[in-house]
Design an enzyme around this catalytic site. Structure first.
Site, short mmCIF file in Angstrom:
data_model
loop_
_atom_site.label_atom_id
_atom_site.label_comp_id
_atom_site.label_asym_id
_atom_site.label_seq_id
_atom_site.Cartn_x
_atom_site.Cartn_y
_atom_site.Cartn_z
N SER A 96 121.18 56.39 71.88
CA SER A 96 122.20 55.54 71.26
C SER A 96 121.94 55.27 69.79
CB SER A 96 122.27 54.20 72.00
OG SER A 96 122.53 54.41 73.35
N LYS A 110 109.40 55.63 77.77
CA LYS A 110 110.24 56.82 77.74
C LYS A 110 109.54 58.03 77.13
CE LYS A 110 113.88 53.54 77.06
NZ LYS A 110 114.72 52.96 76.04
N GLY A 144 109.99 63.08 75.52
CA GLY A 144 110.70 61.81 75.48
C GLY A 144 112.10 62.01 76.00
N THR A 173 119.01 54.15 74.68
CA THR A 173 117.68 54.17 74.09
C THR A 173 117.73 54.86 72.74
OG1 THR A 173 115.38 54.63 74.52
CG2 THR A 173 116.91 56.38 75.00
#
Length: 188
Positions: free
Chosen positions: A139, A48, A60, A16
């Site tokens: 990521s 998220k 988050g 994510t």
């Protein structure tokens, strides 16, 4: 059991991009909606970002989804237990995360933010106040963070929410683990 089958059973859902920005009295925290399992998109609209403490705190997460949900719940318990003190709750969660036998195995990271503070919490016991009032995890975090730094420096007329959305969109254009299904929450 075939090696290919065994690997599929142990693959975790993750990947994510989450970015938070404090700018001109506003705090915005946003994330894309993609969750991957190995090299496959498992779900494209995961939420998220969580609003906690009656809208006073945003959280988050990036990492393994089930692990992150557990950590968000634990953080919310700490937040309530310490009267909404974000820093104290974050430090206590990091202590537990690092020392508890169960929590120690959880693979995720959190960004938590209030009107006054923004922190990144990791399972290694780190509680970090980010530079430039910009936090990014996941990521695509380096893509989103680079975009956010440039926007704060060269587009100061934008709101924190606009900066978060644009940073995530730039990351989604570059990172294969980030999509354009965005959720952004704000505190003013």
């Amino acid at each position: 059991m075939e090696p290919e089958t065994r690997n599929k059973k142990t693959m975790k859902i993750h990947s994510t991009t989450v970015v938070g920005i404090r700018h001109n009295g506003q705090v915005a925290l946003g994330a894309d909606g993609q969750a991957t399992m190995g090299n496959t998109v498992a779900k494209s609209n995961v939420k998220k970002i969580r609003v906690l403490l009656g809208g006073k705190v945003l959280a988050g997460f990036a990492g393994s989804t089930a692990d992150a949900f557990t950590l968000i719940e634990r953080f919310e318990e700490k937040l309530n237990g310490y009267g909404g003190n974000l820093k104290r709750a974050a430090i206590e969660l990091a202590k537990d995360w690092r020392t508890d036998r169960f929590l120690r195995r959880l693979e995720a990271m959190l960004i938590v933010a209030s009107k006054d503070d923004m922190l990144v919490i990791s399972g290694t016991g780190d509680v970090l106040e980010p530079d430039h009032q910009i936090a990014a995890i996941g990521s695509g975090s380096m893509f989103a963070q680079a975009a956010a730094v440039a926007l704060k420096k060269h587009a100061a007329e934008m709101t924190a929410e606009e900066m978060v959305r644009e940073s995530l969109n730039i990351a989604a254009d570059i990172c294969i683990y980030t999509n354009h299904n965005l959720v952004v929450e704000t505190i003013s």
